[in-house]
Design an enzyme around this catalytic site. Sequence first.
Site, PDB file in Angstrom:
ATOM      1  N   ASN A 135      33.211  36.208  -8.778  1.00  0.00           N
ATOM      2  CA  ASN A 135      31.800  35.843  -8.658  1.00  0.00           C
ATOM      3  C   ASN A 135      30.976  36.882  -7.899  1.00  0.00           C
ATOM      4  OD1 ASN A 135      32.245  33.177  -9.873  1.00  0.00           O
ATOM      5  ND2 ASN A 135      33.379  32.787  -7.993  1.00  0.00           N
ATOM      6  N   GLU A 149      17.367  34.374  -9.764  1.00  0.00           N
ATOM      7  CA  GLU A 149      18.541  34.544 -10.611  1.00  0.00           C
ATOM      8  C   GLU A 149      18.629  33.426 -11.644  1.00  0.00           C
ATOM      9  OE1 GLU A 149      22.114  35.271  -8.477  1.00  0.00           O
ATOM     10  OE2 GLU A 149      21.268  36.963  -7.374  1.00  0.00           O
ATOM     11  N   GLU A 155      27.980  22.377  -8.804  1.00  0.00           N
ATOM     12  CA  GLU A 155      27.201  22.320 -10.034  1.00  0.00           C
ATOM     13  C   GLU A 155      28.102  22.607 -11.227  1.00  0.00           C
ATOM     14  OE1 GLU A 155      24.217  25.257  -9.439  1.00  0.00           O
ATOM     15  OE2 GLU A 155      25.529  26.932  -9.956  1.00  0.00           O
ATOM     16  N   GLU A 212      19.361  30.437  -8.541  1.00  0.00           N
ATOM     17  CA  GLU A 212      18.995  30.467  -7.130  1.00  0.00           C
ATOM     18  C   GLU A 212      17.954  31.559  -6.922  1.00  0.00           C
ATOM     19  OE1 GLU A 212      22.846  31.274  -5.533  1.00  0.00           O
ATOM     20  OE2 GLU A 212      22.514  33.432  -5.467  1.00  0.00           O
ATOM     21  N   ASN A 252      17.153  34.597  -4.186  1.00  0.00           N
ATOM     22  CA  ASN A 252      17.573  35.361  -3.015  1.00  0.00           C
ATOM     23  C   ASN A 252      16.331  35.920  -2.339  1.00  0.00           C
ATOM     24  OD1 ASN A 252      20.503  35.205  -3.122  1.00  0.00           O
ATOM     25  ND2 ASN A 252      20.298  36.305  -5.039  1.00  0.00           N
ATOM     26  N   LYS A 268      20.267  27.073  -0.985  1.00  0.00           N
ATOM     27  CA  LYS A 268      20.435  26.884  -2.428  1.00  0.00           C
ATOM     28  C   LYS A 268      20.260  25.433  -2.872  1.00  0.00           C
ATOM     29  CE  LYS A 268      23.130  31.068  -2.874  1.00  0.00           C
ATOM     30  NZ  LYS A 268      22.613  31.581  -1.612  1.00  0.00           N
ATOM     31  N   PHE A 298      42.288  43.417  -7.427  1.00  0.00           N
ATOM     32  CA  PHE A 298      41.080  43.701  -6.652  1.00  0.00           C
ATOM     33  C   PHE A 298      41.180  43.240  -5.198  1.00  0.00           C
ATOM     34  CE2 PHE A 298      39.825  43.313 -11.088  1.00  0.00           C
ATOM     35  CZ  PHE A 298      39.158  44.516 -11.279  1.00  0.00           C
TER      36      PHE A 298
END
Length: 666
Positions: A235, A275, A200, A288, A290, A116, A348
């Site tokens: 995320n 993305e 970032e 990024e 993938n 990345k 979760f």
Amino acid sequence: MFKKILIANRGEIACRVIKTARKMGIQTVAVYSDADRNALHVSMADEAIHIGPPPANQSYIVIDKIMEAIKASGAEAVHPGYGFLSERMDFAAALEAAGVVFIGPPSGAIEAMGDKITSKKLAKEAGVSTVPGYMGLIADADEAVKISNEIGYPVMIKASAGGGGKGMRIAWSEAEVKEGFESSKNEAANSFGDDRIFIEKFVTQPRHIEIQVLADKHGNCVYLHERECSIQRRNQKVIEEAPSPFLDEATRKAMGEQACALAKAVGYASAGTVEFIVDGQKNFYFLEMNTRLQVEHPVTELITGIDLVEQMIRVAAGEKLPFQQSDLKINGWAMESRLYAEDPYRNFLPSIGRLTRYRPPVESVTPTSVVRNDTGVYEGGEISMYYDPMIAKLCTWAPTREAAIEEMRLALDTFEVEGIGHNLPFVGAVMDHPRFVKGDITTAFIAEEYPDGFQGAVLDEPTLRRVAAAAAAMNRVAEIRRTRISGTMNNHERHVGVDWVVALQGESYHVSIAADREGSTVSFSDGSSLRVTSDWTPGQPLASLMVDGRPLVMKVGKIPMGFRLRLRGADLKVNVRTPRQAELALLMPEKLPPDTSKYLLCPMPGLVVKINVAEGDEVQEGQALATVEAMKMENILRAERRGTVKKIAAAPGASLRVDDVIMEFE
């Protein structure tokens, strides 16, 4: 074309690749760890080879073990799925050196875009708009704090080799940067064998929209439109759809062309995803790339009619893409709900154990609807603590977004899962949420709409009435059966009344039932009525009814004087009583839950990584008390209020169950 391929992965993606390979007449080889000896992908493949102990860093991501399996099986090519070795340049290079085809991009493209940090530098050099950040290597937490202060809060701490939300934290302060930096490094090392971190700027109120690209080895590249992936927690994506309800054709075209330009710049060949984050003014920023198949690829397949796994295999075999950009149209709308072994009622947190019941909806294809379920589990199988908690990906398609959502609602209500905690109630609730229905979503959706966690859905009045009518009709069927049984024993048949009181979600409905051969008409005290028809019989765990001419599907459990009904994200205790019983029920005292406020309980099965305090310590609200690791994620447990530690009951390295006591407070 290849005769035999090895799938260097597990779970639902391994099963997904096997299905396409079988359709193409290609034999498949599965690999498995001790924990996956009885896994679905092992039984589906033509061959299966054991590769080691349960931890991924001792089996699935050990390149030498995969290479040994390739040699033993004679596989000509390898599909890596996603995660594990799918974006490891050294794995692709090892295959190339061994003369084995990697069903993915060239190792140089993985090196350029899979990392990345490197990918952002290359994107910036190519004129692609990128998010402000620091792309160099970060030595320690102090340097991370210095960089974050320069960028400005909030910041995103991310693993360079990351994916799937692993090794990723949002930090709003110096303290959170220090804490998040260490956890991200640990998670990255455990999940990817690479602990490099970059930072970032975190763009608030963003939408996560990605472009699917497909390129061959002959210089051709197309984009298969976009996917909206903004419903996320920690995320990690939970619900995806294609196309996005936000983009217009001009923005879609600009993003697609930019994605293809980037792919061509690095000599890309295979399926990949670029993305972007998109703000409210449709400005988009490269996030990024993938260099692999994405978890959410089925929604793209459903709106384009293209099997991405098949195209990956054909590209790897040297074939040209059989279509051009002008051939790729958007047909209808597709939704994907990720079913995770995670308890939404416990923020979760992961859940493990045996699937005592696993009955997905029936897969179907009609001119106006599609139901598809990509899975890697089966009833009676185990959900392991060693791997990603995904159970299945439930997908629906319809001509419009509204219809695709309705198909998903019914499919979710039909999906039966028992034995573990899971997120079916949550994704069911999202499908009914007004913001989601309108398409007004961002990556902050869950945090904004469920700030205190998910406590179950609250059904609206029209839906409550439909459920009440259904429960009354079902109760009548159950009562008739009971009277017949008791009548047989006592030589007389008890009369079933027509007047009932249905209590649910804090509401009470006085109803009367008029039954005939086709169904029941349930009349309410305000003069309205609903027609209910169904073939449900007592004991069936799933009820499919027609109420007022529309389908209603509910999971059914028996409780005294009623039912436990689950639908649309709600878990309802529904009492159906005679008027006199309802009168007396109002006099009954309410049973209160036990007080556990003096204990820190383990919220999930997992391993204690760290205990941050000692007996006798005073702790403040929000202070980190312990870290528990489960399913490759570190979970920091914090104090809910001020207090003093009385006793510590667990030590680092301990394996705990749900609700085991970690520490006690005075």
